[in-house]
Design an enzyme around this catalytic site. Structure first.
Site, PDB file in Angstrom:
ATOM      1  N   THR A   1      82.023  31.874  44.687  1.00  0.00           N
ATOM      2  CA  THR A   1      81.505  30.458  45.589  1.00  0.00           C
ATOM      3  C   THR A   1      82.555  29.411  46.069  1.00  0.00           C
ATOM      4  OG1 THR A   1      79.986  28.776  45.253  1.00  0.00           O
ATOM      5  CG2 THR A   1      81.077  29.464  43.235  1.00  0.00           C
ATOM      6  N   SER A   2      82.084  29.023  47.058  1.00  0.00           N
ATOM      7  CA  SER A   2      83.029  27.857  47.832  1.00  0.00           C
ATOM      8  C   SER A   2      82.678  26.647  47.313  1.00  0.00           C
ATOM      9  CB  SER A   2      82.475  27.836  49.305  1.00  0.00           C
ATOM     10  OG  SER A   2      81.385  27.492  49.341  1.00  0.00           O
TER      11      SER A   2
ATOM     12  N   PRO B   1      88.834  35.503  46.511  1.00  0.00           N
ATOM     13  CA  PRO B   1      90.350  35.955  46.965  1.00  0.00           C
ATOM     14  C   PRO B   1      90.748  34.596  48.066  1.00  0.00           C
ATOM     15  CG  PRO B   1      88.330  37.306  47.788  1.00  0.00           C
ATOM     16  CD  PRO B   1      87.998  36.244  46.691  1.00  0.00           C
TER      17      PRO B   1
ATOM     18  N   HIS C   1      68.596  29.154  43.227  1.00  0.00           N
ATOM     19  CA  HIS C   1      68.051  29.032  44.542  1.00  0.00           C
ATOM     20  C   HIS C   1      66.973  30.051  44.977  1.00  0.00           C
ATOM     21  CE1 HIS C   1      72.233  27.267  46.036  1.00  0.00           C
ATOM     22  NE2 HIS C   1      71.275  26.403  45.231  1.00  0.00           N
TER      23      HIS C   1
ATOM     24  N   TYR D   1      64.362  36.590  57.513  1.00  0.00           N
ATOM     25  CA  TYR D   1      64.422  36.893  55.986  1.00  0.00           C
ATOM     26  C   TYR D   1      64.029  38.349  55.733  1.00  0.00           C
ATOM     27  CZ  TYR D   1      65.452  32.448  54.106  1.00  0.00           C
ATOM     28  OH  TYR D   1      66.163  31.240  53.983  1.00  0.00           O
TER      29      TYR D   1
ATOM     30  N   GLN E   1      73.793  31.390  42.515  1.00  0.00           N
ATOM     31  CA  GLN E   1      72.966  30.532  43.609  1.00  0.00           C
ATOM     32  C   GLN E   1      72.514  31.780  44.622  1.00  0.00           C
ATOM     33  OE1 GLN E   1      76.080  27.302  45.178  1.00  0.00           O
ATOM     34  NE2 GLN E   1      77.398  28.879  44.047  1.00  0.00           N
ATOM     35  N   ASN E   2      72.653  33.082  44.389  1.00  0.00           N
ATOM     36  CA  ASN E   2      72.305  34.085  45.094  1.00  0.00           C
ATOM     37  C   ASN E   2      70.848  34.358  45.035  1.00  0.00           C
ATOM     38  OD1 ASN E   2      74.927  34.235  45.936  1.00  0.00           O
ATOM     39  ND2 ASN E   2      75.377  35.820  44.118  1.00  0.00           N
ATOM     40  N   VAL E   3      70.367  34.668  46.019  1.00  0.00           N
ATOM     41  CA  VAL E   3      68.748  35.113  46.105  1.00  0.00           C
ATOM     42  C   VAL E   3      68.456  36.725  46.140  1.00  0.00           C
ATOM     43  CG1 VAL E   3      68.022  32.919  47.092  1.00  0.00           C
ATOM     44  CG2 VAL E   3      68.555  34.862  48.401  1.00  0.00           C
TER      45      VAL E   3
HETATM   46  N1  APR Z   1      84.663  38.482  45.550  1.00  0.00           N
HETATM   47  C1  APR Z   1      84.610  37.198  45.173  1.00  0.00           C
HETATM   48  N2  APR Z   1      84.439  36.361  46.251  1.00  0.00           N
HETATM   49  C2  APR Z   1      84.314  36.488  47.447  1.00  0.00           C
HETATM   50  C3  APR Z   1      84.555  37.702  47.988  1.00  0.00           C
HETATM   51  C4  APR Z   1      84.796  38.760  47.094  1.00  0.00           C
HETATM   52  N3  APR Z   1      84.594  40.261  47.419  1.00  0.00           N
HETATM   53  N4  APR Z   1      84.368  37.724  49.059  1.00  0.00           N
HETATM   54  C5  APR Z   1      84.323  36.335  49.750  1.00  0.00           C
HETATM   55  N5  APR Z   1      84.134  35.432  48.504  1.00  0.00           N
HETATM   56  C6  APR Z   1      84.098  34.272  48.214  1.00  0.00           C
HETATM   57  C7  APR Z   1      84.634  33.548  49.584  1.00  0.00           C
HETATM   58  O1  APR Z   1      85.999  33.314  49.707  1.00  0.00           O
HETATM   59  C8  APR Z   1      83.985  32.032  49.264  1.00  0.00           C
HETATM   60  O2  APR Z   1      84.891  31.269  48.365  1.00  0.00           O
HETATM   61  O3  APR Z   1      82.950  33.921  48.065  1.00  0.00           O
HETATM   62  C9  APR Z   1      82.547  32.531  48.406  1.00  0.00           C
HETATM   63  C10 APR Z   1      81.583  32.357  49.330  1.00  0.00           C
HETATM   64  O4  APR Z   1      81.254  30.981  49.584  1.00  0.00           O
HETATM   65  P1  APR Z   1      79.917  30.801  50.585  1.00  0.00           P
HETATM   66  O5  APR Z   1      79.678  31.745  51.784  1.00  0.00           O
HETATM   67  O6  APR Z   1      79.951  29.251  50.699  1.00  0.00           O
HETATM   68  O7  APR Z   1      78.571  30.905  49.636  1.00  0.00           O
HETATM   69  P2  APR Z   1      78.260  30.206  48.370  1.00  0.00           P
HETATM   70  O8  APR Z   1      79.298  29.412  47.757  1.00  0.00           O
HETATM   71  O9  APR Z   1      77.339  31.082  47.472  1.00  0.00           O
HETATM   72  O10 APR Z   1      77.142  29.135  49.248  1.00  0.00           O
HETATM   73  C11 APR Z   1      76.570  28.419  48.166  1.00  0.00           C
HETATM   74  O11 APR Z   1      75.308  27.583  50.044  1.00  0.00           O
HETATM   75  O12 APR Z   1      74.563  27.848  51.999  1.00  0.00           O
HETATM   76  C12 APR Z   1      74.149  27.806  50.816  1.00  0.00           C
HETATM   77  O13 APR Z   1      72.058  28.380  49.673  1.00  0.00           O
HETATM   78  C13 APR Z   1      73.157  28.740  50.009  1.00  0.00           C
HETATM   79  O14 APR Z   1      73.785  29.653  47.883  1.00  0.00           O
HETATM   80  C14 APR Z   1      74.118  29.300  48.999  1.00  0.00           C
HETATM   81  C15 APR Z   1      75.335  28.173  48.999  1.00  0.00           C
END
Ligand code: APR
Length: 269
Positions: free
Chosen positions: A216-217, A242, A141, A88, A123-125
């Protein structure tokens, strides 16, 4: 509020390539202009162009051999507090070096323009939305720059007031109130989200006219339920990413572009 929608059924997402892309952006811009209440729901992807790796990107360097899902848990921390504290600390250093990009700024400007209620639910910290000037920010989060007592004896604020843990060489420093280890004030896998923050996010999602989902995925619940709540409330759903996401098939518009590229034009006056 834009036209009511048919009940929750799979919707053929609007095309997102070539000339159709301009039509998609134009349609999404109109929805965001007309909306009286908007939720901007973001994940790690909105910070990618600020140089902060998304959560599911493979961990690089020293951390490549660790599974974040093991490090980001209370059990992982109790098993090796120094290792998790150090992970961290590295992420805090990366966040401190990062700067909000044009996409964060566009979201903050859209809110500041007035004439509508804009809630950022992230969801970002990493705190980048607040650093870009967004004011209504719900951090589902937590916040990586804050710490709390592992045994829950003190609030983050009281600890920050009590002593400057950031300069403390101990990994992790002890809680100034009870001596237990300090831990990052973030939600770990298997932990509950802060109740009041989640309730406020669910209320805003259910009441909004449009939800802009960025980076976000949409795989991790309960946060991932928010777009569904918005759709049930009759909101237009606009996805900026994307890549494919788990909510593409209920989106009204999918804009296949990175956040820093898409958001300034999407949210311009
Ligand atoms: N612009 C927009 N989206 C993007 C970019 C970009 N430049 N680069 C990547 N992405 C997208 C990816 O295609 C994906 O869909 O961002 C998303 C990231 O997904 P994750 O890595 O799964 O992150 P997230 O959705 O925030 O995860 C949710 O899961 O692991 C836990 O607590 C953690 O907050 C997190 C939560």
């Amino acid at each position: 509020m834009p036209g009511e929608h048919e009940p929750m059924k799979r919707r053929s997402p609007v095309a997102e390539t070539g000339i159709a892309a301009d039509a998609v952006v134009a349609r999404a811009r109109a929805w965001l202009r007309e909306a009286g209440r908007v939720v901007v729901f973001t994940g790690a992807g909105v910070s990618a162009e600020s140089g902060i790796a998304t959560f599911r990107d493979a961990l690089t360097g020293l951390w490549a051999r660790f599974d974040p899902q093991a490090l980001a848990t209370e059990a992982g921390f109790r098993a090796d507090p120094a290792l998790v504290w150090r992970w961290y600390a590295e992420r805090r250093a990366a966040v401190a070096k990062a700067r909000p990009h044009a996409g964060h700024a566009a979201i903050a400007a859209y809110e500041a323009r007035g004439g509508r209620r804009v809630d950022v639910v992230t969801q970002n910290v990493d705190g980048l939305h607040r650093r870009a000037g967004s004011r209504n920010v719900l951090e589902l989060h937590g916040d990586i720059t804050r710490v709390k007592c592992l045994e829950g004896c003190g609030t983050p604020e009281s600890i920050d007031a009590a002593f400057d843990w950031r300069g403390d060489p101990r990994e992790p420093p002890p809680c100034p109130r009870c001596g237990a280890p300090l831990r990052p004030d973030v939600v770990w896998f298997g932990e509950f989200l802060p109740e009041a923050v989640l309730a406020e996010a669910q209320r805003a999602a259910s009441a909004c006219d449009a939800m802009l989902v960025v980076g976000t995925s949409a795989l991790v619940h309960p946060a991932a339920e928010l777009p569904m709540l918005a759709r049930r409330g009759g909101a237009r759903l606009i996805v900026v990413d994307p890549a494919e996401t788990a909510i593409d098939d209920i989106a009204d518009a999918r804009i296949r572009a990175p956040a820093a590229v898409a958001l300034p034009s999407l949210l311009a006056e």
